[in-house]
Design an enzyme around this catalytic site. Structure first.
Site, PDB file in Angstrom:
ATOM      1  N   LYS A  40     -35.537  33.973  28.403  1.00 23.79           N
ATOM      2  CA  LYS A  40     -34.879  34.773  27.360  1.00 23.79           C
ATOM      3  C   LYS A  40     -34.815  36.250  27.711  1.00 23.79           C
ATOM      4  O   LYS A  40     -33.949  36.967  27.223  1.00 23.79           O
ATOM      5  CB  LYS A  40     -35.573  34.563  26.011  1.00 23.79           C
ATOM      6  CG  LYS A  40     -36.962  35.157  25.967  1.00 23.79           C
ATOM      7  CD  LYS A  40     -37.670  34.841  24.663  1.00 23.79           C
ATOM      8  CE  LYS A  40     -38.968  35.643  24.599  1.00 23.79           C
ATOM      9  NZ  LYS A  40     -40.033  35.008  23.858  1.00 23.79           N
ATOM     10  N   ARG A 135     -48.669  35.082  14.260  1.00 27.31           N
ATOM     11  CA  ARG A 135     -47.252  34.751  14.283  1.00 27.31           C
ATOM     12  C   ARG A 135     -47.207  33.244  14.026  1.00 27.31           C
ATOM     13  O   ARG A 135     -47.698  32.801  12.990  1.00 27.31           O
ATOM     14  CB  ARG A 135     -46.582  35.189  15.600  1.00 27.31           C
ATOM     15  CG  ARG A 135     -45.064  35.321  15.435  1.00 27.31           C
ATOM     16  CD  ARG A 135     -44.360  35.809  16.678  1.00 27.31           C
ATOM     17  NE  ARG A 135     -44.363  34.827  17.748  1.00 27.31           N
ATOM     18  CZ  ARG A 135     -43.848  35.048  18.960  1.00 27.31           C
ATOM     19  NH1 ARG A 135     -43.305  36.215  19.241  1.00 27.31           N
ATOM     20  NH2 ARG A 135     -43.870  34.116  19.884  1.00 27.31           N
TER      21      ARG A 135
END
Ligand SMILES: *Cc1c(COP(=O)(O)O)cnc(C)c1O
Length: 364
Positions: A40, A135
């Site tokens: 990414k 997270r």
């Protein structure tokens, strides 16, 4: 007419990228760790992804299904992994382009199982455990075990291949050996509940590499998802004090053209209000300085602090949407309009530069 400026451009050195992947793989092999190569950071550019496949990583990983789709469309055969908790709405797309996914919600697991069943596939799953970075991931080991048992007993089109964690992204929590041992402990509780060994215990991302460099990674950790350290290893010595001298720091070279050179005062003249982005800035008065304008701007790389002139004596002092302002008073070279200036980039700018239609890509 189709206009395509030669600059700005991003030069991508595939050989250096390949050597970085191989160096990382050699280091991980030594510790019995497989790599999920995270793409990414460069928007999954297929020619780069091919280097990961050829270097023999175990998975090609991304948070974006579009990038995994492009990977599959490019004919890359390495298994793909979706590393953002999938949206329920993308369950069908997920099973068509990802062979494996990181998961933390039972409702999503049920949707993915259904989508996999419709395609007659078995989709690999890695359950995420949150060790305090706050997270993604199951917070308690009981919830983690419960999800594992549901997969094992009910969701016949899913196969639980492992447990993993993510550290250092939101909560800035360090991937210490203690955290790794805590993850192993949780994975072993899952193994006890499902009555078999898990293939993978995933110790995190680039932020877990210091454990390998310091040689204190617990042996059961056998998978890392690595993006940054392979493509922008420049970040590691700075943030974690790691010696990454065995890696190329210059896989990517950003090149921009100078469109103006003038000697001007360094403090703006007049009433100071806000800049082009509505921000209030402060400006250092360094007297008269030679400045250059480069034809590239925030729209291309976002934050000018994330690009670094390669030449000594050139400094980025500011930017607007389409201009970058350089102080070249101390430059060694006698720069002229039309000259090209080279920059190193890092993660923060690379994700934008590889996604900008205004930045030409050149492979060397
Ligand atoms: C982005 C990401 C990675 C890769 O992180 P790097 O710091 O680039 O190595 C790994 N895991 C997850 C879940 C991610 O979102």
């Amino acid at each position: 007419m189709s206009i395509r400026s030669e600059y700005p451009c991003l030069e991508i050195n595939l050989k250096k990228l390949r050597e970085n992947i191989e160096a990382m793989k050699a280091m991980c092999d030594k510790h019995g760790i497989e790599i999920a190569g995270v793409i990414k950071g460069f928007n999954g550019i297929a020619r780069c992804v091919r280097e990961y496949e050829d270097a023999g990583v175990s998975y090609i990983a991304s948070s974006r299904l579009e990038q995994l789709e492009e990977t599959k469309n490019a004919g890359i055969k390495t298994k793909t992994m979706c590393i953002r908790i999938p949206m329920m709405s993308e369950a069908e797309a997920l099973v068509s382009v990802a062979d494996c996914s990181l998961e933390s919600e039972i409702s999503v697991l049920r949707a993915v199982d259904k989508a996999a069943a419709e395609r007659g596939r078995v989709h690999e799953v890695i359950l995420m455990a949150d060790l305090g970075d706050l997270r993604e991931g199951f917070w308690t080991v009981e919830e983690l075990v419960e999800a594992a048992l549901i997969i094992e007993k009910e969701l016949k089109n899913l196969y639980l291949v492992g447990i993993a964690t993510n550290l250092g992204c939101y909560g800035s929590i360090e991937a210490t050996a203690e955290k790794m041992n805590e993850l192993i402990e949780r994975a072993e509780k899952v193994e006890a509940a499902i009555g078999r060994k898990l293939k993978y215990i995933g110790g995190g991302a680039t932020t877990s590499l210091p454990r390998l460099l310091d040689d204190d990674m617990p042996p059961r950790i056998n998978l890392l998802r690595i993006g940054e350290a392979i493509i922008y290893s420049k970040d590691l010595p700075e943030f974690f004090g790691c010696d990454m001298s065995f890696m190329h720091n210059d896989v990517f070279t950003l090149k921009a053209e100078i469109v103006e050179i003038k000697t001007k005062v360094s403090h703006p003249v007049g009433n100071i209000t806000v800049d082009a982005f509505g921000h209030r800035n402060t400006y250092e008065d360094r007297g008269m300085r030679k400045r250059a304008l480069a034809a590239i701007g925030k729209v291309d790389y976002c934050d000018f602090h994330d690009i670094y002139p390669r030449e000594e004596g050139i400094e980025v002092i500011g930017a607007s949407s389409d201009h970058t302002i350089l102080d070249i008073e101390d430059a060694k070279r006698d720069l002229k309009v039309g000259d090209i200036v080279e920059f190193d980039i890092r993660y923060g700018s690379g994700v934008f530069l590889t996604d900008s239609p205004n930045v030409k890509r050149i492979f060397v």
